[in-house]
Design an enzyme around this catalytic site. Structure first.
Site, PDB file in Angstrom:
ATOM      1  N   ASP A  94      40.885  35.026  40.550  1.00  0.00           N
ATOM      2  CA  ASP A  94      42.328  35.554  41.737  1.00  0.00           C
ATOM      3  C   ASP A  94      41.653  36.089  42.912  1.00  0.00           C
ATOM      4  O   ASP A  94      41.789  37.262  42.711  1.00  0.00           O
ATOM      5  CB  ASP A  94      43.615  35.736  40.684  1.00  0.00           C
ATOM      6  N   HIS A 127      44.457  30.990  40.244  1.00  0.00           N
ATOM      7  CA  HIS A 127      45.562  30.923  41.706  1.00  0.00           C
ATOM      8  C   HIS A 127      45.053  30.939  42.353  1.00  0.00           C
ATOM      9  O   HIS A 127      45.066  29.717  43.615  1.00  0.00           O
ATOM     10  CB  HIS A 127      45.441  32.487  42.706  1.00  0.00           C
TER      11      HIS A 127
END
EC number: 3.1.3.16
Length: 318
Positions: A94, A127
Site C-alpha cells: 500500500d 492497493h
C-alpha cells in the site's frame, strides 16, 4: 573472444549514476519524467520478477506498514528509522492511493529497491492493483501530473511482480493482509502464480485482503474480499510453519501498531494522520539481530501548503 557473462546485478554504472540522481530529485518531492519512470519500472521488473512469493529476509530489519502516498510522512519515517541503505527496510504494501504524493512515494521506494536491492523489500498490498488504483487516487494523480495514463500503466504492470510475503529469519512472517482458508503452509504460497492482477477471490487475494478478528474460525470479510480469521487460525498456522509471529498491515490502528490473537499477530500502520484527518500515530517495528522487537512510533510531518482535503472516494474501512 567469448562474450563476458551477463552481470548478476542488472544495474550498470551509468544507470547507478542515473538512479542516484533520481533518488536525490525524489527526496525533494519532484516527480521523475515519464521516460525515467519507464526505465525505472523496466529495471525494477528484472529484479522483482526473480524474487520468490515468500522472500527470505535477514535481520536486523525495520518492518513498515501502509504509507499510502503520504510522501512527507515517509520522509519522517526515514528520519526516525534511518536512511536507506543504512537501515534494512521491509515494506508490507500500500504505497499508493489516498495520499497526494503517490507518484513520488512509489517512485522513490522503487528507486531505492533497484539501487539497494538487498536492503529494501517491497511486498504487494491490495492497493497495488489496477482496479483499486482507478478508484482511490493513484490513476487520477498520474493523469494530473503527466497528462496521460502511461505512468500509471508502467507502475501497475510492475506491481504484478511484487512478492506477496516475506519471512524474516525463518520465524516472522510478513504480508499485507492476512491468512487464507486455501493456505496451510508457506509451500502453498511458494507454489502460487503471482504475476497477475490481484484476483477477486482465492489465496492470492486473501493474502492481500484478510484481517484478524476476535471471533474464532473463518468469517466473511466486510471488505468484500478476503476473510476474517480468528486466534485459533493464527495459532495453528504459526505452529504448523514454525513461526513466532505474523506481521501485517492493511488496517488503520490508532497507536500505529496493535497486537492481536495473544501476540500471534501484530498490525503495523505507517501512515500518520491517515488521509490527513484520522489523527492516528504511525509506527514501524525494528527487529534486531536476535529478532527482539521494538516499536518506533511517529507523528505526521509538518504540512505546508497541501491541497484542501475533499472527500470524493468511498471509505471502505475507515
Amino acid at each position: 573472444m567469448a562474450a563476458a557473462p551477463p552481470s548478476a546485478d542488472p544495474l550498470d554504472k551509468a544507470l547507478i549514476v542515473d538512479v542516484d540522481q533520481w533518488i536525490e530529485q525524489l527526496y525533494e518531492c519532484k516527480p521523475l519524467s515519464e521516460n525515467q519512470v519507464k526505465t525505472l519500472c523496466e529495471k525494477a521488473k528484472e529484479i522483482l520478477e526473480k524474487e520468490p512469493n515468500v522472500q527470505e529476509v535477514r535481520c536486523p530489519v525495520t518492518v513498515c506498514g501502509d504509507v499510502h502516498g503520504q510522501f512527507h510522512d515517509l520522509m519522517e519515517l526515514f528520519k526516525m528509522g534511518g536512511k536507506s541503505p543504512d537501515t534494512n527496510y521491509l515494506f508490507m504494501g500500500d504505497y499508493v492511493d489516498r495520499g497526494y504524493y503517490s507518484v513520488e512515494t512509489v517512485s522513490l521506494l522503487v528507486c531505492l529497491k533497484i539501487r539497494y536491492k538487498d536492503r529494501v523489500t517491497l511486498l504487494r498490498g491490495n492497493h497495488e492493483s489496477r482496479q483499486i488504483t482507478q478508484v482511490y487516487g493513484f490513476y487520477d494523480e498520474c493523469l494530473r501530473k503527466y497528462g496521460n495514463s502511461n505512468v500509471w500503466k508502467y507502475f501497475t504492470d510492475l506491481f504484478d511482480c511484487f512478492p506477496l510475503t516475506a519471512l524474516v529469519d525463518g520465524q516472522i512472517f510478513c504480508l499485507h493482509g492476512g491468512l487464507s482458508p486455501s493456505i496451510d503452509t508457506l509451500d502453498h504460497i511458494r507454489a502460487l502464480d503471482r504475476i497477475q492482477e490481484v484476483p477477486h477471490e482465492g489465496p492470492m487475494c486473501d493474502l492481500l485482503w484478510s484481517d484478524p478478528d476476535d471471533r474464532g474460525g473463518w468469517g466473511i470479510s466486510p471488505r468484500g474480499a478476503g476473510y476474517t480469521f480468528g486466534q485459533d487460525i493464527s495459532e495453528t498456522f504459526n505452529h504448523s510453519n514454525g513461526l513466532t509471529l505474523i506481521s501485517r498491515a492493511h488496517q488503520l490502528v490508532m497507536e500505529g501498531y496493535n497486537w492481536s490473537h495473544d501476540r500471534n499477530v501484530v498490525t503495523v500502520f505507517s501512515a500518520p494522520n491517515y488521509c490527513y484527518r484520522c489523527g492516528n500515530q504511525a509506527a514501524m517495528v525494528e527487529l534486531d539481530d536476535d529478532l527482539k522487537y521494538s516499536f518506533l512510533q511517529f507523528d505526521p510531518a509538518p504540512r505546508r501548503g497541501e491541497p484542501h482535503v475533499t472527500r470524493r472516494t468511498p471509505d471502505y474501512f475507515l
